[in-house]
Write a protein that holds these residues in place. Structure first.
Motif, PDB file in Angstrom:
ATOM      1  N   GLU A  67      71.939  54.547  24.368  1.00  0.00           N
ATOM      2  CA  GLU A  67      73.164  54.923  23.659  1.00  0.00           C
ATOM      3  C   GLU A  67      74.352  55.096  24.609  1.00  0.00           C
ATOM      4  N   THR A  68      74.079  55.721  25.748  1.00  0.00           N
ATOM      5  CA  THR A  68      75.176  56.001  26.676  1.00  0.00           C
ATOM      6  C   THR A  68      75.727  54.709  27.266  1.00  0.00           C
ATOM      7  N   PRO A 120      91.232  55.402  22.760  1.00  0.00           N
ATOM      8  CA  PRO A 120      90.218  54.690  23.553  1.00  0.00           C
ATOM      9  C   PRO A 120      90.551  54.683  25.045  1.00  0.00           C
ATOM     10  N   LEU A 154      89.531  57.978  26.337  1.00  0.00           N
ATOM     11  CA  LEU A 154      88.072  58.050  26.439  1.00  0.00           C
ATOM     12  C   LEU A 154      87.585  57.257  27.641  1.00  0.00           C
ATOM     13  N   PHE A 188      86.760  47.643  17.776  1.00  0.00           N
ATOM     14  CA  PHE A 188      86.327  47.595  16.381  1.00  0.00           C
ATOM     15  C   PHE A 188      87.508  47.769  15.434  1.00  0.00           C
ATOM     16  N   ALA A 205      77.742  52.979  24.731  1.00  0.00           N
ATOM     17  CA  ALA A 205      79.049  53.601  24.543  1.00  0.00           C
ATOM     18  C   ALA A 205      80.007  53.141  25.637  1.00  0.00           C
ATOM     19  N   ARG A 206      79.517  53.090  26.880  1.00  0.00           N
ATOM     20  CA  ARG A 206      80.376  52.641  27.987  1.00  0.00           C
ATOM     21  C   ARG A 206      80.816  51.201  27.770  1.00  0.00           C
ATOM     22  N   HIS A 245      77.665  45.308  13.368  1.00  0.00           N
ATOM     23  CA  HIS A 245      77.208  46.523  14.052  1.00  0.00           C
ATOM     24  C   HIS A 245      76.250  46.176  15.193  1.00  0.00           C
ATOM     25  N   LEU A 267      76.518  49.117  17.787  1.00  0.00           N
ATOM     26  CA  LEU A 267      76.531  50.357  17.011  1.00  0.00           C
ATOM     27  C   LEU A 267      75.140  50.667  16.467  1.00  0.00           C
ATOM     28  N   GLU A 268      74.359  49.597  16.290  1.00  0.00           N
ATOM     29  CA  GLU A 268      72.973  49.774  15.882  1.00  0.00           C
ATOM     30  C   GLU A 268      72.132  48.845  16.733  1.00  0.00           C
ATOM     31  N   ARG A 301      81.067  49.607  24.850  1.00  0.00           N
ATOM     32  CA  ARG A 301      82.049  49.531  23.761  1.00  0.00           C
ATOM     33  C   ARG A 301      83.430  49.914  24.260  1.00  0.00           C
ATOM     34  N   ARG A 302      83.431  50.906  25.156  1.00  0.00           N
ATOM     35  CA  ARG A 302      84.677  51.428  25.682  1.00  0.00           C
ATOM     36  C   ARG A 302      85.509  50.320  26.316  1.00  0.00           C
TER      37      ARG A 302
END
Ligand code: ADP
Ligand code: MG
Lengths: 192, 614, 252
Positions: free
Chosen positions: C86-87, C119, C122, C99, C90-91, C61, C66-67, C93-94
């Motif tokens: 966080e944003t 994905p 997204l 995962f 997220a970008r 994670h 994720l964390e 991870r995208r």
């Protein structure tokens, strides 16, 4: 027996002998008479990558022994462009032997007793660190598992040999689980 | 005994495990029971004020009035009526005139009747405040006084003379302001006999009818009345008749239809009652419809909450069964929970309904009967409690039956209700920006809940729009002062506020269960690269889109509803008001959903995905 | 054959140093990760093994953003990511991370193809491009014929293969898999292992967390964890079948 769970560092050179090769050959002949090379091909199919290490002459040597023991009969078949070939056929005694083998439930066990005693002895005599012994053993088993797993992955999905490899993998996995238990037991013991 | 204790302990623990849900459920059931209480209480409220007033004032069966034209003997025609067959008694004729009234900045028109100090045998207005007429002192009819906002002791101007308000009185002889009507006014459904009837509004050179406009009613002394009549140059007479058979009043009127403005014009007590009832009826219809609407919204909220808890409870039922609880014990725990909530909610609902009822049940102005004397019977209490317990019963019964039927293993495995697949919505959503994509999919996962949410908003908006249409209509023909018909707008306002409050509770219920339900898929979307902003916008969208659809649906339904309930053609509220309702609705929903959506989108993804592992 | 050695760092695509993670406070504090250093080279497959509760998921994670760690650094492709918002995470991870979870975590109401294309959607790709990519990926994991099935109609192994296809959707720099075979039987495990092996061969960087030795055995490098720390590292070489015959019970 501990050898059964590890991979020694020396490369295999002289090939293996199948402990039960006699019984297997007899069983393969149970349905119909067959040439030696046909028998060998079927063995190779069943063993897949493991058959590479199978001694080439072993099938013929074994067949000759079986013939002497009266378990099979051999008939020479003439061939025009080659030396004659033998066709082997099962005798009544041979058939009886096959049935005995199929009914036999003995199961070759990679018994943990020897390794277990090795650890106990090592700890008692202060000869070595059982924890390290376990680690070394684990690496060995892991390497074996890696080899078997990769061989299994290389087999097509429905191959007969793949089933054998899966058996090897699952057994080694069980050995690893046990070695983990050993590590848990011996590591704190070492600390005390 | 130990068993009961165990059941109670388990029930309390379960309620405390999800306090927010328990509170929302309590709110929803309370709203439903409060509404029901109001509806029941108000139904009995309007029973007898007119009859009471009629008895107390010696109300007439027929009111005859005539315009006195110079040289005519209209008075004789009136007096002839007193001797007509079927007439058992009379009072009057009393002189009256019609003149401009100014009080506290309001200018309107009133019939001013001259009365003696002695009490009349028929139609002796009952003074509710101050005293009876004296020279220079006028008594105002109650609804008129209320509309003008004057009390005994205030000063008013009648025509060009100043008077003191000697008192306020009620009468059963006329409907309330501004529908007071004496000849030459047309009354109720009765028309003049056609051939000789002149057009109602046609001015006659020889008679001055006074200024046009809505009419109130007030009484002065006989002398003052004659003086005022002389000043306004308009004199008429009123006579109140008592019939041997009050029920025959309409027949009596038909037998004495006026043939011209010179002949007396008659009105029956049934006509007057109709005028009073019109107003009460309107209030009641508004109340009844609103309580239905409120009940529907409350029910939608309860369904969403109970259904949302169902899956969770099924699993608990499985757990209890797995550790040896019998289905009976399990059902008892569920029942104990819901019964506790339902009893609390019905008590709260009864109290709220009881307190709110007087606000709405104020007796029709212009009649006797006191506000707050609302019938609040044991049957009301019993019915409301029964309904609340019924809700609890159904909420228990469904999961209990399902749980008893499903095997323990299945109940344990039934982690959550599987989401629905609405393929076309999913297909459409792929073409939309990410927040809309996520929102549509969240909405599509639970179509029933989405529809319930939409229905709740539609019902609330329909109620609001109907109220607005009714209000707009009332105000369009509003008389000067506080027209009693616009007093309805207070009722409508209260109902609107209740509708909005209930719709808000409902929206919170729905958002709450949606956010809980979408926890895993939201976390997953974030693991796959959706930003928290996109996810929370998506969750909000999932509520806002149905809310928008519901609001538009509600607009149409509301106007239809107003049309259905009002005899007159509806007045469509101005566009800006309608737009404001829709926008306001969307904004409120957006506001309500923003918090749970943001909270849910901020929660660490790793934790959610970890805890949601099987 | 097998050697225990420390690796030369070859332009690590993913790197963690001094990574710590604490949960809770006071006496209830849990040190899920206790100072972990890790470098993952491009194209490498790293397996992390350890008993349940040893901190494997926590590590994954943190690596995937994720964390956020209590202390330490995480670098992805030369960029430090442990402090990102966080944003931004997220970008990241995208585009950079795929995962795979033990519980598959497919969306139940979406078909296999819709799950795989999510994905890409997204990430703002056109619906058509996303659908084409999904078809390609399903073909690659051998599930073209299952594209229109819902997860509930798929076997565990098939679900996990769909999840792997989904992880590959945006051509991530790194695929992070948490117990990818944890919920699978032996045959399905083999299918998933085959797929992961084909990814490895194709040069995909992979970090697989597992307590299944079979999964670990297919990696280039194997790290063992205990109580939130790395206890040993093994480099596995590929190629020779070794003394397989002996292991299989073929005796000399
Ligand atoms: N949110 C959390 N709160 C408290 N403790 C946690 C939390 N998440 C994980 N842990 C603890 O951290 C440790 C490591 O967990 P995890 O990384 O999930 O282990 P693994 O994946 O190896 O089974 C465990 O002891 C676990 O209980
Ligand atoms: Mg884990």
């Amino acid at each position: 027996m501990s050898q059964a769970v590890g991979v020694s560092s020396k490369e295999p050179s002289d090939g293996y002998q199948l402990r039960v090769v006699r019984e297997v050959l007899l069983a393969l002949l149970a349905k119909e008479a067959s040439h030696g090379y046909q028998l060998r091909a079927r063995l190779q199919l069943a063993l897949g990558p493991l058959a590479e290490a199978l001694n080439a002459g072993q099938v013929y040597v074994t067949l000759t022994r079986l013939e002497k023991a009266g378990l099979v009969t051999a008939e020479r078949v003439g061939q025009t462009d080659r030396p004659d070939r033998k066709v082997y056929e099962l005798t009544a005694a041979g058939r009886e032997r096959v049935m005995e083998w199929l009914d036999d439930t003995s199961w070759p066990k990679p018994a943990p007793a020897e390794f277990h005693l090795k650890l106990v002895a090592a700890a008692a005599a202060g000869l070595g660190d059982p924890g390290r012994l376990v680690d070394t053993q684990r690496h060995a088993v892991l390497a074996g598992l890696a080899a078997a797993q990769r061989a299994a992955l290389a087999e097509p999905a429905d191959s007969t040999a793949g089933l054998l490899l899966e058996g090897v993998v699952l057994r080694l996995q069980a050995d690893l689980h046990w070695l983990e238990a050993c590590a848990r037991y011996w590591t704190p013991r070492k600390d005390r | 005994m130990g068993r009961v204790l165990l059941v109670c302990r388990l029930a309390v623990r379960d309620l405390r495990r999800r306090p927010a849900e328990a509170v929302l459920l309590l709110l929803a059931i309370t709203a439903a029971t409060a509404t029901l209480t109001l509806g029941l209480v108000l139904q009995g409220a309007s029973a007898q004020p007119y009859q009471t007033t009629r008895v107390a004032t010696g109300g007439p069966d027929v009111v005859a009035s005539v315009v006195a034209s110079p040289g005519g003997d209209q008075l004789a025609a009136l007096e002839a009526l007193a001797g007509a067959p079927g007439v058992a008694g009379h009072s009057g004729p009393f002189p009256h005139t019609r003149l401009v009234v100014k009080a506290r900045g309001v200018t309107t028109v009133a019939w001013t009747q001259g009365r003696g100090a002695a009490s009349a045998p028929v139609d002796q207005p009952k003074v509710t405040e101050g005293g009876w007429v004296r020279d220079g002192g006028a008594v105002l009819e109650a609804s008129f006084a209320q509309a003008l906002g004057v009390r005994a002791g205030d000063r008013i101007t009648l025509g060009d003379r100043s008077f003191q308000v000697a008192g306020v009185a009620v009468t059963a002889a006329m409907p309330p302001y501004p529908k007071i009507c004496f000849s030459p006014c047309m009354f109720g459904e009765h028309q003049m006999a056609p051939p000789t009837a002149p057009p109602v509004s046609a001015p006659r050179e020889d008679v001055n009818f006074g200024p046009p406009g809505p009419n109130g009613l007030l009484w002065v002394t006989d002398a003052d009345a004659r003086d005022l009549a002389a000043r306004t140059r308009f004199l008429g007479y009123v006579m109140n008749l008592k019939l041997a058979d009050p029920a025959s009043a309409p027949a009596f009127i038909d037998a004495h239809l006026p043939t011209s403005l010179d002949t007396p014009f008659l009105a029956s007590w049934q006509d007057v009652l109709y005028g009073h009832n019109k107003m009460i009826e309107w209030k009641q219809v508004a109340m009844l419809v609103s309580s239905w609407l409120l009940g529907m919204i409350a029910l939608a909220g309860i369904v969403v909450l109970v259904a949302g808890r169902m899956a969770d409870q099924l699993r608990r039922v499985g757990l209890l069964k797995a550790v040896g609880g019998t289905p009976g014990l399990v059902a008892a725990v569920l029942l104990a929970e819901y019964v506790a909530v339902a009893l609390l909610a019905s008590a709260a609902g009864l109290a709220i309904g009881r307190l709110a009822a007087p606000l709405l049940s104020e007796p029709a102005t212009g009649l006797l009967g006191s506000a707050g004397a609302v019938p609040f019977t044991w049957s009301t209490v019993a019915l409301v409690t029964a309904v609340a317990l019924g809700i609890a019963g159904v909420a228990t019964f469904l999961p209990a039956v399902r749980a008893a039927r499903t095997s323990t293993v299945l109940a344990l495995a039934d982690a959550a209700r599987p989401p629905r697949r609405t393929a076309w919505l999913i297909g459409i959503s792929t073409r939309l920006p990410v927040p809309l994509l996520l929102g549509l999919r969240v909405a599509a996962r639970r179509p029933r809940r989405t529809v319930l949410g939409m229905a709740g908003i539609a019902v609330a908006v329909a109620g609001i729009v109907a109220a607005m249409a009714a209000n707009a209509h009332r105000f369009e023909e509003k008389a000067p002062g506080a027209d009693p018909r616009t007093a309805l707008s207070q009722v409508l306002l209260l109902m609107t506020v209740m509708l909005v409050a209930q719709a808000a509770v409902n929206a919170i219920c729905i958002t709450w269960s949606t956010a809980l339900d979408a926890r895993r898929s939201s976390a997953l979307a974030r693991a796959l690269g959706a930003t928290p902003a996109q996810v929370s916008a998506g969750l909000s969208t999932a509520q806002i889109l149905p809310a928008l659809a519901g609001a538009l649906l509600g607009l149409a339904t509301g106007i239809g509803l107003a049309e259905l309930l009002d005899d007159d053609p509806v007045t469509v509220p101005p566009l800006w008001q309608l737009t404001a309702v829709v926008l306001g609705c969307v904004i409120v929903i957006a506001g309500l959903t923003a918090i749970p959506a943001r909270l849910s989108a901020r929660h660490p993804v790793g934790e959610i995905l970890r805890t949601e592992l099987t | 054959m097998d050697t225990v050695e420390s690796l030369p760092i070859v332009s690590p695509i993913l790197r963690a140093s001094g990574l710590r993670m604490r949960y809770g406070q006071g006496s209830g504090i849990v040190h899920a990760l206790d100072g972990v250093d890790l470098d993952v080279a491009t194209g490498e497959t790293v397996a992390v093994m350890g008993a349940s509760g040893s901190g494997k998921s926590t590590l994954l994670h943190l690596l995937g953003g994720l964390e956020r760690p209590s202390a330490g650094e995480v670098w992805l492709a030369g960029r430090r990511i442990d402090g990102l918002g966080e944003t931004a995470l997220a970008r990241l991870r995208r585009t950079a991370i795929g995962f795979v979870f033990q519980a598959f975590h497919l969306m139940d109401e979406l078909t296999a193809a819709e799950n795989v294309e999510l994905p890409a959607l997204l990430a703002g790709q056109s619906p058509r491009a996303a659908r084409r990519r999904a078809a390609e990926l399903l073909e690659r994991v051998g599930l073209s014929h299952r594209a229109e099935h819902l997860p509930s109609a798929l076997s565990g192994g098939e679900r996990q293969r769909v999840a792997i296809a989904r992880a590959l959707s945006n051509e991530p720099l790194v695929v992070l898999a948490d117990e990818p075979t944890g919920n699978l039987d032996s045959a399905a495990t083999l299918d998933v292992l085959r797929l992961l092996d084909s990814l490895r061969t194709a040069g995909q960087t992979l970090v697989i967390v597992t307590h299944d030795a079979r999964v670990a055995a297919t990696a280039d490098r194997l790290i063992s964890m205990r109580d939130g720390g790395f206890v040993e590292e093994t480099r596995l070489t590929h190629g020779s079948t070794g003394r397989l015959g002996e292991l299989a019970g073929l005796e000399g």
